[in-house]
Write a protein that holds these residues in place. Sequence first.
Motif, PDB file in Angstrom:
ATOM      1  N   ILE B  43      47.802  27.760  12.306  1.00 22.57           N
ATOM      2  CA  ILE B  43      47.705  29.008  11.551  1.00 22.57           C
ATOM      3  C   ILE B  43      47.793  28.697  10.059  1.00 22.57           C
ATOM      4  N   GLY B  44      47.450  29.700   9.269  1.00 21.95           N
ATOM      5  CA  GLY B  44      47.532  29.506   7.826  1.00 21.95           C
ATOM      6  C   GLY B  44      46.527  30.395   7.125  1.00 21.95           C
ATOM      7  N   PRO B  45      46.711  30.590   5.814  1.00 20.91           N
ATOM      8  CA  PRO B  45      45.793  31.463   5.071  1.00 20.91           C
ATOM      9  C   PRO B  45      44.379  30.881   4.988  1.00 20.91           C
ATOM     10  N   SER B  46      43.423  31.739   4.650  1.00 18.63           N
ATOM     11  CA  SER B  46      42.043  31.279   4.484  1.00 18.63           C
ATOM     12  C   SER B  46      41.994  30.200   3.410  1.00 18.63           C
ATOM     13  N   GLY B  47      41.200  29.187   3.661  1.00 20.78           N
ATOM     14  CA  GLY B  47      41.052  28.122   2.677  1.00 20.78           C
ATOM     15  C   GLY B  47      42.162  27.103   2.721  1.00 20.78           C
ATOM     16  N   SER B  48      43.023  27.189   3.761  1.00 22.10           N
ATOM     17  CA  SER B  48      44.122  26.227   3.837  1.00 22.10           C
ATOM     18  C   SER B  48      43.669  24.900   4.443  1.00 22.10           C
ATOM     19  N   GLY B  49      42.466  24.869   5.035  1.00 23.47           N
ATOM     20  CA  GLY B  49      41.936  23.617   5.578  1.00 23.47           C
ATOM     21  C   GLY B  49      42.003  23.528   7.090  1.00 23.47           C
ATOM     22  N   LYS B  50      42.438  24.603   7.754  1.00 23.09           N
ATOM     23  CA  LYS B  50      42.634  24.506   9.200  1.00 23.09           C
ATOM     24  C   LYS B  50      41.321  24.357   9.966  1.00 23.09           C
ATOM     25  N   THR B  51      40.294  25.102   9.563  1.00 22.18           N
ATOM     26  CA  THR B  51      38.994  24.966  10.220  1.00 22.18           C
ATOM     27  C   THR B  51      38.389  23.578   9.963  1.00 22.18           C
ATOM     28  N   THR B  52      38.537  23.108   8.739  1.00 21.21           N
ATOM     29  CA  THR B  52      38.021  21.776   8.414  1.00 21.21           C
ATOM     30  C   THR B  52      38.701  20.709   9.275  1.00 21.21           C
ATOM     31  N   LEU B  53      40.020  20.856   9.428  1.00 22.00           N
ATOM     32  CA  LEU B  53      40.760  19.891  10.254  1.00 22.00           C
ATOM     33  C   LEU B  53      40.190  19.865  11.672  1.00 22.00           C
ATOM     34  N   LEU B  54      39.935  21.057  12.216  1.00 25.79           N
ATOM     35  CA  LEU B  54      39.402  21.156  13.569  1.00 25.79           C
ATOM     36  C   LEU B  54      38.016  20.488  13.655  1.00 25.79           C
ATOM     37  N   ARG B  55      37.189  20.746  12.645  1.00 25.98           N
ATOM     38  CA  ARG B  55      35.836  20.194  12.649  1.00 25.98           C
ATOM     39  C   ARG B  55      35.834  18.686  12.466  1.00 25.98           C
ATOM     40  N   CYS B  56      36.883  18.157  11.846  1.00 25.76           N
ATOM     41  CA  CYS B  56      36.985  16.701  11.701  1.00 25.76           C
ATOM     42  C   CYS B  56      37.283  16.047  13.046  1.00 25.76           C
ATOM     43  N   ILE B  57      37.964  16.767  13.929  1.00 21.54           N
ATOM     44  CA  ILE B  57      38.376  16.173  15.198  1.00 21.54           C
ATOM     45  C   ILE B  57      37.166  15.782  16.043  1.00 21.54           C
ATOM     46  N   ASN B  58      36.069  16.581  15.986  1.00 25.45           N
ATOM     47  CA  ASN B  58      34.890  16.107  16.714  1.00 25.45           C
ATOM     48  C   ASN B  58      33.775  15.654  15.749  1.00 25.45           C
ATOM     49  N   HIS B  59      34.204  15.307  14.541  1.00 29.71           N
ATOM     50  CA  HIS B  59      33.314  14.678  13.560  1.00 29.71           C
ATOM     51  C   HIS B  59      32.143  15.558  13.142  1.00 29.71           C
ATOM     52  N   LEU B  60      32.340  16.888  13.189  1.00 27.02           N
ATOM     53  CA  LEU B  60      31.334  17.748  12.556  1.00 27.02           C
ATOM     54  C   LEU B  60      31.463  17.618  11.047  1.00 27.02           C
ATOM     55  N   GLU B  61      32.659  17.187  10.602  1.00 24.19           N
ATOM     56  CA  GLU B  61      32.846  16.816   9.200  1.00 24.19           C
ATOM     57  C   GLU B  61      33.262  15.355   9.149  1.00 24.19           C
ATOM     58  N   LYS B  62      32.705  14.630   8.180  1.00 18.53           N
ATOM     59  CA  LYS B  62      33.170  13.255   7.955  1.00 18.53           C
ATOM     60  C   LYS B  62      34.500  13.324   7.224  1.00 18.53           C
ATOM     61  N   ILE B  63      35.299  12.291   7.396  1.00 21.13           N
ATOM     62  CA  ILE B  63      36.554  12.294   6.652  1.00 21.13           C
ATOM     63  C   ILE B  63      36.502  11.224   5.563  1.00 21.13           C
TER      64      ILE B  63
END
Lengths: 264, 260
Positions: B43-63
Amino acid sequence: MFRWDVVWQYLFSGLFFNAAWTTLWISVVAQFAGVVIGLFLALMRMSRFSWLNWPAAGYIWLFRGSPLLVQVLILFDGIPEMFPSGEASKILTPVVCVLIAFSLNEGAYMAEIIRAGITSVDAGQMEAAKSLGMRYSLAMRRIVLPQAARVIVPPLGNEFNNMLKTTSIASVIGLLELTGTAQVYGSQAFVTFEMLIVATFWYLVLTTGWGYIQSWIENSMDPNRTGKAEIIEKKGWTRRMVGFDSSRSFQSPQAGRGTSIPRS
Amino acid sequence: MSGTTTNSGSMVRGENIVKRFGNLTVLNGVDLLVKRGQVVVIIGPSGSGKTTLLRCINHLEKIDGGSIYVDGELVGYREKKGRLVEDTDTNIARIRSKIGFVFQRFNLFPHKTALENIIEAPIHVLHEPKDVVIERARTLLDKVGLADKADSYPHKLSGGQQQRVAIARALAMNPKLMLFDEATSALDPELVGEVLKVMRQLAEEGMTMVVVTHEMGFARDVADHVVFMDKAVIVEQGPPEQLFDHAENERTRDFLGIIR
């Protein structure tokens, strides 16, 4: 004195049947090759690797930026000059030159059309496909391209309509397609005008026939499936060929130019 | 397989994950641990990075830094001459096929029916026989309460129905891990319940899940572990009772106070 008897004599002659057939098969082959080349160029253009990007951009720049007629002449007259042994001119017959030049040229135009089609598909589609374990190529083939096709097919149809007529350029290097046939046989008997009328008739037969086929293809792509039925109009052949649609013209005052009727 | 096997109890292990979009740091050294069978809610406010973190887990985002292991395998990168380089398309796809992902905006394939959406990947990625896959797809549709919608195209379905098809589509791959990216945020309020019900049922069956959500009731009831993120870092984490009732951090308390 315009000789109608010559027009009637040649209108359905074997000579023009053959010429129309030549025009048709060259167009089909060049268009098909153009689509294949265009697909690869579009994918290269959209690649994140610049070493794929630049060659594709350069290709498109070159072929879209120079006249097709010049490209044909370079292949037919220019290249053989570089190989005085005569081997090149044996391979580069008029038909081969025309097929190569038209395919390469068409590829450049199709690349832009296909790229626009792929770009129109929501990025979420590629992401969803990837998240299901699809490789890029599989996702492209099974998910993105089928959706892009809906956007690609209408301009592709127009390209082919153009192709049917642009093949007349082949007459300058002596290929006996419709225009070439009309010129060669017309000038021999001083009936050029009559022969050009016959050729025009056959061009219209080909483009009209294609208009029908294009309408059929577009309508059978079932826009209902996308939920975007409202923005895709069914186009009758009259709209395609003459710019208005006879089946619509008396419907409602709102059904004017540029408006579409939502289908429920 | 890979020489970088980790603690067999953990399904996801992220270490010091850094992600930047241009000058903006979206994840600033995040560690994440998800054990097998656990439901972790972020959980967390918008723009806190939670969606990005999730997308990194299956490499939809590079880290840009750190590493992520799923089921013992390094995601998205491999070691080459002592350095980490991006993995091959094939390898990334193989790891992704074990991870189900549910999008905020469903992303169903509009040119395919509900059933076709579900059978697509098992047939073309896992190369399973079509009749087996169809059988499984029908069972899954039944499970999410849409047995009668097998032949419907997505645009004929409501948002809640589309999202349930999307969940069934992800489950058809028999994933070891399910990621939910604000799965109910795009839904009308009255449709949220039907999707949460399916997610709840999955959790009860023991599926390992990472859920990004604004549904605090769901987080409290279903989560084994709640992670609160703000400004690109994990501020506080723990069991739901602890976080929701005895949050130690000021920012966590503020956020939960505002949201309630």
